[in-house]
Structure formats: structure tokens, C-alpha cells
Write an enzyme that holds these catalytic residues in place. Structure first.
Site: not given
Length: 472
Positions: A321-322
Site C-alpha cells: 500500500h505504500g
């Protein structure tokens, strides 16, 4: 280009639909043979998909095309040397790391100058499609795709290109070559689904997002009272769901318009009574990808330590996700919850806990976890959690300003929809009555027309608002 932009709604989409449906028009001597018709339609979709991707950054089309060609060629090594397939998987991961994590890695290790690369939109989704194709070949679940046109369309099909859902090649293979002819039913059903998704995004997520931005800016600046901080957290919980599920609805609706039918990506996740159940209902295609290509290869339930396997999967989910500590902690937190739930799920005391308490605890954990997606670093997280707990000496008097009018209506309407419409019994009753009642059908189409008109007016009257998941 965004699904909720005027250029997409009134130029791009009508143009691609007309070009696609034109292939069904009779020509002198009859209609095109099915094979030629489908190839023409696939060519049209590829051209428009690449144009759709190029709208954000023309240079990034080179990255997309290179990935398509490389994975297409590597796929033919299946019967010669499967090691090449794994090398292809490694290269795909390298591209993902290069665009999403290289800057963080170098800055963390203090190696060289800071590197900042503008990542192509949806690079994570593109890479995961490529990896799933090569892994299916490696595991003997598929044969190489010989048609470069079909493979290109599989990777680049614009409804799913930027933000998913993540479709495995085997779930799309037959539809690339033998899908049903275009029809008024497909167009109508797809349009219905698209409008619902557009309404979620434009009329709920974006409008509620204005309130979210105001509360978070105050909390990180001057400070807010505890109730207002919690309202901000709740509003963002609703916003991120309506934003992402709205995109998925639009993607599935667009696919239906062109004769493609994909699995659902959301199943009312906010009705879940555990984090485990939440991940069976939220971003279903991502959960399925990690289960098949990471959890099972790690050993799944059969080999090794199942708790470690589960934790590693959710750690990877957070990293996907990041780049940053917050996402790592978010993934680890969800992993620990899933491990705990698996450990105690058979205990008598756990089974005796009322469902309402389990639901409340799940939503509390999920909502606090979503702060990771709204805040940029640990300091901002500390400030906002301090506002939620009253530990930061927060200011007061803001609640009446936010808890009235439009924000209150949007949150109440959303909560009612999420909790009531997700009831399977009510869904069955509605479907049964709708199939036998023309009055319900008329009301449905009047509602859809109203949503479309209000969405159009809102798009014209408000500023540009990207989808939250575009950053992934």
C-alpha cells in the site's frame, strides 16, 4: 483521466463505446465474422486503453508497453526454462521497488542523493497482473498467451488499469477471445453499476472529503475537541470506502458494457465482525492475490507456522500500500489481529462474545487503521491520536459546526446504506419483488437518473478530486 471527469464522461467513454459497438453494425453482405469482429473490438479497446493511460503522463506509456512486451516474451519460456519465469517475477518486483520504494530505501540507508521518480498511476496493480500471469505459468495453471493483442488487453484494459480490481489471467482469458456480443442488456446493466459507483464517489466520498479535510487540518494545526476528532475519523472511514468501492463499481460497470464480467471486489466490509472477515470482504481481488501467490507458497495452513505465514502476508500487504513506517505498522497491526483471531476462534469465551461487540471492536480497529492513509508521518499520527484521546489539550467548540446539515446527512445515509443494504435477507427480498414489480423498476431508474444528474452538477460545481487509491 478520471472516471469522474467531464472529459471521460462526455468525450472518452462515448467515443470508445461508439467505436466498439460500431463493429456490430451490418455491412454489405452481412455482419463481420465473430473472429474478425472480436479482434477489431480488442484493437479498439487496446488503443483507447493506452490513450487513457497516456492522459496522465505520455512518458509512462513506455513503461507500460515495456512491461507488456517483456512479460509476453518471458511467458514463452515456460516449456524451456521455468527459472526464466521466476527471473521475470523478480524483474517486475524490481520495477515496483524502483518507482515506489527506492527513494525511501536510499534515504533510510543514507546512500547517495535522494531519488524521486514519478510513479506511473496504478503501477502496483499493473505489476501484480504481470506477476500473476508469470506465476500461473510457473505453477502450470496456464499456458502462454500467443496473441500479443489479447495479452496487451489483459494488462492494459482501462477499466481495471489504474486501480483494479486485480483480475487473474485465467479469469479473463476466455473473455478476451470468446466473450458475448455487445447487447442492450450489457450496456444498460453496466450503466446502472457505473452510475451507482459515480454517485458513491462524487456525491458521498468527495463531498464528505471536504469535511474530513477541514477536521484533519484543524486537528494537526490548532487542535480540535475529542468528539470532533472522532467525527473526522468516522467520516474518513466512510469516505475511503465510498471512494474505493465506487471506483470498483464503475470499473465493473464499464467492463460489463464491453461484455466482460468480473468478480465483485467488495462485499459490505463494514458489516464484518472480525478483521479476518473484513479482509474477506474488502478489496477481495487483492486478498485473493496475496493468498494464492504469497500465503500458499509460504506454506499456508499446511507447512511451516501458519501464524508466521499470516503475519508475513499482512506485512506485505502494508508494504504494497505504500512506502513508509505508517503503512508497515498498519499491515503489521492487521496481521497481529488476524493471528490473534485465528488463535482464539475456537475458544469458548470468544464464541460467547455478542456479535455487536465484535462488530464494534472490528470497526474501531479498522477506522483507526485508516488514519494511516490520511496522515503522512508518525508525528501527524501522534497529533491526531492525541486529539482523539484528549491528551493534546485540544481546542473545543467545533462539533456543532461539523455535526449538522450535509456532513451529518451524508454519514447517516452512508451508515444506513452500508448496514441495511448489506443484509442478505433484504437483498433477496428486494430482488424477488423487483423482478415482479414494474413499479419498483420505474423507481429504480428514476433514482439512477437523479444520481446521474446530481453527480454531473456536483462535478461541474466542485474541484478536481482524485481517487484515494490512485497513490497505490
Amino acid at each position: 483521466m478520471l472516471f469522474n471527469s467531464l472529459i471521460f464522461l462526455f468525450v472518452f467513454l462515448p467515443t470508445v463505446l461508439m467505436a466498439y459497438y460500431f463493429c456490430e453494425i451490418k455491412i454489405p453482405g452481412g455482419k463481420l465474422c465473430p473472429r474478425i469482429r472480436l479482434e477489431l473490438q480488442n484493437i479498439i479497446l487496446v488503443i483507447f486503453s493506452l490513450s487513457f493511460f497516456a492522459w496522465a503522463n505520455v512518458d509512462h506509456v513506455k513503461v507500460l508497453i515495456s512491461l507488456i512486451l517483456l512479460n509476453y516474451i518471458i511467458g514463452f519460456s515456460k516449456h524451456e526454462c521455468k527459472t526464466v519465469l521466476l527471473a521475470g517475477v523478480a524483474y517486475n518486483l524490481y520495477i515496483l521497488v524502483k518507482y515506489k520504494y527506492l527513494s525511501l530505501i536510499l534515504s533510510t540507508l543514507k546512500i547517495g542523493d535522494s531519488v524521486s521518480l514519478l510513479a506511473p498511476l496504478g503501477i502496483s496493480f499493473i505489476i501484480f497482473h504481470c506477476i500473476s500471469y508469470l506465476m500461473d505459468l510457473y505453477l502450470d495453471k496456464e499456458e502462454p498467451e500467443h496473441s500479443l493483442l489479447c495479452f496487451t488487453l489483459y494488462i492494459a484494459f482501462f477499466p481495471k488499469l489504474i486501480q483494479g480490481p486485480i483480475i487473474k489471467y485465467r479469469d479473463m482469458r476466455e473473455q478476451l477471445k470468446y466473450r458475448s456480443r455487445v447487447s442492450s442488456d450489457n450496456l444498460l446493466n453496466g450503466a446502472e453499476r457505473f452510475i451507482i459507483g459515480l454517485g458513491k464517489k462524487v456525491l458521498i466520498a468527495d463531498l464528505l472529503g471536504e469535511t474530513v479535510s477541514q477536521i484533519f487540518n484543524l486537528a494537526l494545526g490548532w487542535g480540535v475537541d475529542v468528539p470532533t476528532a472522532w467525527i473526522g475519523c468516522l467520516a474518513y472511514t466512510i469516505q475511503i470506502y465510498m471512494d474505493f468501492s465506487g471506483y470498483s463499481d464503475m470499473a465493473l460497470g464499464l467492463g460489463t458494457m464491453f461484455g466482460f464480467h468480473f468478480e465483485e471486489n467488495f462485499n459490505f466490509p463494514y458489516r464484518s465482525k472480525s478483521i479476518t472477515e473484513f479482509w474477506r470482504r474488502w478489496h477481495i481481488s487483492l486478498g485473493s492475490w496475496f493468498r494464492e501467490y504469497l500465503y500458499i507458497p509460504l506454506g499456508g495452513n499446511r507447512r511451516g507456522n501458519v501464524y508466521i505465514n499470516l503475519f508475513l502476508v499482512f506485512l506485505a500487504t502494508g508494504i504494497w500500500h505504500g512506502a513508509g513506517l505508517l503503512f508497515l505498522l498498519w499491515g503489521a497491526g492487521h496481521g497481529l489481529c488476524v493471528v490473534f483471531e485465528r488463535r482464539v476462534r475456537g475458544a469458548a469465551w470468544y464464541r460467547k462474545i455478542p456479535g455487536m461487540f465484535k462488530w464494534a471492536a472490528t470497526m474501531l480497529l479498522v477506522s483507526i487503521g485508516w488514519l494511516t492513509f490520511r496522515l503522512s508521518d508518525m508525528e501527524q499520527m501522534r497529533l491526531y491520536l492525541s486529539a482523539m484521546t484528549g491528551a493534546g489539550g485540544s481546542a473545543s467548540g467545533y462539533l456543532p459546526y461539523f455535526l449538522h446539515g450535509r456532513p451529518l446527512f451524508l454519514m447517516a445515509f452512508s451508515i444506513l446504506g452500508i448496514l441495511v443494504l448489506g443484509n442478505e435477507t433484504l437483498q433477496e427480498r428486494y430482488n424477488d419483488k423487483a423482478s415482479r414489480s414494474s413499479g419498483i423498476q420505474v423507481m429504480k431508474y428514476l433514482f439512477l437518473i437523479m444520481v446521474w444528474v446530481l453527480s454531473f452538477v456536483t462535478i461541474v460545481a466542485t474541484e478536481y478530486s482524485p481517487f484515494i487509491y490512485f497513490q497505490f
